[in-house]
Design a protein around this motif. Structure first.
Motif, mmCIF file in Angstrom:
data_model
loop_
_atom_site.group_PDB
_atom_site.id
_atom_site.type_symbol
_atom_site.label_atom_id
_atom_site.label_comp_id
_atom_site.label_asym_id
_atom_site.label_seq_id
_atom_site.Cartn_x
_atom_site.Cartn_y
_atom_site.Cartn_z
ATOM 1 N N ILE A 1 38.394 46.277 49.390
ATOM 2 C CA ILE A 1 39.336 45.191 49.676
ATOM 3 C C ILE A 1 39.723 44.453 48.397
ATOM 4 C CG2 ILE A 1 39.562 42.940 50.816
ATOM 5 C CD1 ILE A 1 37.712 44.160 53.052
ATOM 6 N N THR A 2 38.735 44.096 47.589
ATOM 7 C CA THR A 2 39.046 43.328 46.382
ATOM 8 C C THR A 2 39.653 44.202 45.286
ATOM 9 O OG1 THR A 2 38.177 41.595 44.917
ATOM 10 C CG2 THR A 2 36.754 43.519 45.276
ATOM 11 N N MET A 3 39.372 45.506 45.279
ATOM 12 C CA MET A 3 40.020 46.387 44.303
ATOM 13 C C MET A 3 41.506 46.549 44.627
ATOM 14 S SD MET A 3 38.876 50.180 43.009
ATOM 15 C CE MET A 3 39.153 50.611 41.282
ATOM 16 N N GLU A 4 41.817 46.668 45.912
ATOM 17 C CA GLU A 4 43.222 46.736 46.318
ATOM 18 C C GLU A 4 43.965 45.479 45.864
ATOM 19 O OE1 GLU A 4 46.854 47.546 48.590
ATOM 20 O OE2 GLU A 4 45.303 48.797 47.682
ATOM 21 N N ARG A 5 43.341 44.334 46.039
ATOM 22 C CA ARG A 5 43.975 43.077 45.647
ATOM 23 C C ARG A 5 44.102 42.978 44.128
ATOM 24 N NH1 ARG A 5 40.610 39.246 49.899
ATOM 25 N NH2 ARG A 5 41.941 39.620 51.725
ATOM 26 N N SER A 6 43.130 43.518 43.417
ATOM 27 C CA SER A 6 43.203 43.503 41.953
ATOM 28 C C SER A 6 44.324 44.397 41.446
ATOM 29 C CB SER A 6 41.858 43.928 41.354
ATOM 30 O OG SER A 6 40.858 42.951 41.612
ATOM 31 N N CYS A 7 44.537 45.529 42.131
ATOM 32 C CA CYS A 7 45.679 46.379 41.790
ATOM 33 C C CYS A 7 46.981 45.621 41.997
ATOM 34 C CB CYS A 7 45.666 47.643 42.651
ATOM 35 S SG CYS A 7 44.370 48.833 42.247
ATOM 36 N N HIS A 8 47.062 44.902 43.113
ATOM 37 C CA HIS A 8 48.253 44.106 43.418
ATOM 38 C C HIS A 8 48.473 43.057 42.328
ATOM 39 C CE1 HIS A 8 50.504 41.565 46.693
ATOM 40 N NE2 HIS A 8 51.277 41.877 45.662
ATOM 41 N N ALA A 9 47.401 42.364 41.959
ATOM 42 C CA ALA A 9 47.514 41.311 40.949
ATOM 43 C C ALA A 9 47.979 41.869 39.609
ATOM 44 C CB ALA A 9 46.170 40.601 40.791
ATOM 45 N N GLN A 10 47.466 43.014 39.205
ATOM 46 C CA GLN A 10 47.863 43.576 37.908
ATOM 47 C C GLN A 10 49.311 44.047 37.933
ATOM 48 O OE1 GLN A 10 45.000 45.889 35.833
ATOM 49 N NE2 GLN A 10 46.489 46.842 34.464
ATOM 50 N N LEU A 11 49.735 44.640 39.037
ATOM 51 C CA LEU A 11 51.130 45.058 39.137
ATOM 52 C C LEU A 11 52.069 43.854 39.034
ATOM 53 C CD1 LEU A 11 50.745 47.662 42.015
ATOM 54 C CD2 LEU A 11 51.473 48.186 39.679
ATOM 55 N N LEU A 12 51.686 42.739 39.686
ATOM 56 C CA LEU A 12 52.510 41.527 39.605
ATOM 57 C C LEU A 12 52.494 40.943 38.202
ATOM 58 C CD1 LEU A 12 51.587 39.704 42.944
ATOM 59 C CD2 LEU A 12 53.755 40.808 42.376
ATOM 60 N N ALA A 13 51.309 40.897 37.594
ATOM 61 C CA ALA A 13 51.195 40.318 36.249
ATOM 62 C C ALA A 13 52.009 41.115 35.235
ATOM 63 C CB ALA A 13 49.727 40.270 35.826
ATOM 64 N N GLU A 14 51.946 42.439 35.333
ATOM 65 C CA GLU A 14 52.683 43.266 34.384
ATOM 66 C C GLU A 14 54.178 43.254 34.675
ATOM 67 O OE1 GLU A 14 50.726 47.076 34.338
ATOM 68 O OE2 GLU A 14 49.167 46.325 32.985
ATOM 69 N N GLY A 15 54.540 42.933 35.923
ATOM 70 C CA GLY A 15 55.958 42.788 36.239
ATOM 71 C C GLY A 15 56.531 41.493 35.695
ATOM 72 N N ALA A 16 55.646 40.502 35.527
ATOM 73 C CA ALA A 16 56.102 39.197 35.038
ATOM 74 C C ALA A 16 56.009 39.079 33.529
ATOM 75 C CB ALA A 16 55.269 38.091 35.672
ATOM 76 N N SER A 17 55.167 39.906 32.900
ATOM 77 C CA SER A 17 54.957 39.799 31.456
ATOM 78 C C SER A 17 54.639 41.171 30.878
ATOM 79 C CB SER A 17 53.797 38.843 31.160
ATOM 80 O OG SER A 17 53.425 38.882 29.792
ATOM 81 N N THR A 18 55.103 41.409 29.677
ATOM 82 C CA THR A 18 54.794 42.685 29.025
ATOM 83 C C THR A 18 53.375 42.699 28.473
ATOM 84 O OG1 THR A 18 55.720 41.852 26.945
ATOM 85 C CG2 THR A 18 57.188 43.113 28.407
ATOM 86 N N ALA B 1 39.002 41.045 39.154
ATOM 87 C CA ALA B 1 39.159 42.362 38.544
ATOM 88 C C ALA B 1 37.965 42.714 37.664
ATOM 89 C CB ALA B 1 40.446 42.417 37.729
ATOM 90 N N CYS B 2 37.266 41.701 37.159
ATOM 91 C CA CYS B 2 36.088 41.948 36.327
ATOM 92 C C CYS B 2 34.964 42.624 37.105
ATOM 93 C CB CYS B 2 35.587 40.645 35.716
ATOM 94 S SG CYS B 2 36.651 39.990 34.405
ATOM 95 N N ILE B 3 35.024 42.588 38.432
ATOM 96 C CA ILE B 3 34.061 43.304 39.267
ATOM 97 C C ILE B 3 33.996 44.768 38.854
ATOM 98 C CG2 ILE B 3 33.751 44.215 41.609
ATOM 99 C CD1 ILE B 3 34.709 41.490 42.641
ATOM 100 N N PHE B 4 35.116 45.305 38.403
ATOM 101 C CA PHE B 4 35.221 46.731 38.104
ATOM 102 C C PHE B 4 35.210 47.028 36.601
ATOM 103 C CE2 PHE B 4 37.294 45.707 42.097
ATOM 104 C CZ PHE B 4 36.564 46.514 42.964
ATOM 105 N N TYR B 5 34.929 46.022 35.803
ATOM 106 C CA TYR B 5 34.949 46.203 34.353
ATOM 107 C C TYR B 5 33.855 47.193 33.922
ATOM 108 C CZ TYR B 5 35.272 45.072 29.396
ATOM 109 O OH TYR B 5 35.450 45.145 28.040
#
Length: 263
Positions: A203-220, A145-149
């Motif tokens: 491709i990697t931005m789509e995956r980063s979106c997926h990762a953030q949605l999962l992370a925020e679903g698991a933790s506030t 995700a830091c690719i897009f920082y």
């Protein structure tokens, strides 16, 4: 950032940017990578009906770009199917009845505003469009995700299907000099100095979106990478050389799996 990765990217400097002996050679290279990108997008499930387009600037005529035909599934696109479109929206090579007007409205404006960008990619991929509905930028939660920082924008003025170049111009303005823009309630758009990097960023931005949605679903409160580390990481894995390099294994994969796209 590992020393090994940094060293490997330094070695790739001898291979990128690529050198070509003629416009014809470079044109074929771009068209082949463009067709490969559609096959990869299909393989990764980034297709959604007739939505989505990737474009590649023509090396000889920089105000022209190559694009996929409207209504053709990504999994079926071949080099010979690609359309060449000029800056007025006229198809100068290929089936003139198959131009996606939304593709022209967006990509013509992006290519005009970004002469450094060889390619641009946009699709309605599942996690990208889901994340876009949040109306926010990606957080640096992972190395990828830091690719897009500090290197992506947010276009938050969705007003329906894009058919007018005026909206394409507003999207291009929001993109600015960055490698990507999140189109609120719509999806993602990435650009690159090569077809390879533009496709990989998507491709990697789509995956980063997926990762953030999962992370925020698991933790506030998922833990982000600190500013200095995120910035340093972006400068390494977010470079054009890195984007081009990361596409190479995918190129090898799709050539082995679906060599007919080269027709």
């Amino acid at each position: 950032m590992s020393t090994e990765l940094s060293t490997n990217l330094e070695l790739m400097q001898d291979k990128y940017p690529m050198k070509f002996g003629s416009f014809e050679e470079e044109r074929l290279h771009r068209k082949q990578r463009l067709a490969a990108s559609f096959r990869l997008f299909s393989l990764f499930g980034f297709d959604e009906g007739v939505a989505g387009h990737i474009t590649a600037r023509d090396p000889e005529y920089p105000d022209h770009f190559w694009v996929n035909p409207f209504g053709m599934h990504f999994s079926q696109v071949r080099v010979s199917d690609l359309l060449l479109v000029n800056d007025e929206g006229k198809v100068v090579e290929g089936n003139s009845n198959m131009l996606n007007r939304a593709a022209f409205a967006i990509h013509s404006s992006v290519h005009k505003a970004r002469p450094d960008a060889v390619a641009a990619a946009h699709a309605h991929s599942f996690y990208g469009k889901t994340f876009s509905s949040l109306g926010r930028l990606l957080d640096p939660l992972t190395q990828d995700a830091c690719i897009f920082y500090n290197d992506h924008g947010l276009y938050n003025d969705y007003s329906g299907v894009v058919y007018e170049t005026e909206e394409g111009e507003r999207i291009a303005e929001c993109l600015g000099s960055k490698k990507a823009v999140i189109l609120q309630n719509h999806g993602l758009l990435t650009v690159g100095h090569s077809v390879e990097s533009a496709a990989w960023w998507y491709i990697t931005m789509e995956r980063s979106c997926h990762a953030q949605l999962l992370a925020e679903g698991a933790s506030t409160s998922p833990i982000p990478v600190a500013h200095e580390a995120a910035l340093a990481t972006m400068q390494h894995v977010g470079s054009e050389t890195a984007g081009w390099c990361c596409f190479q294994p995918l190129w090898d994969k799709i050539v082995r799996l679906q060599p007919d796209f080269l027709d």
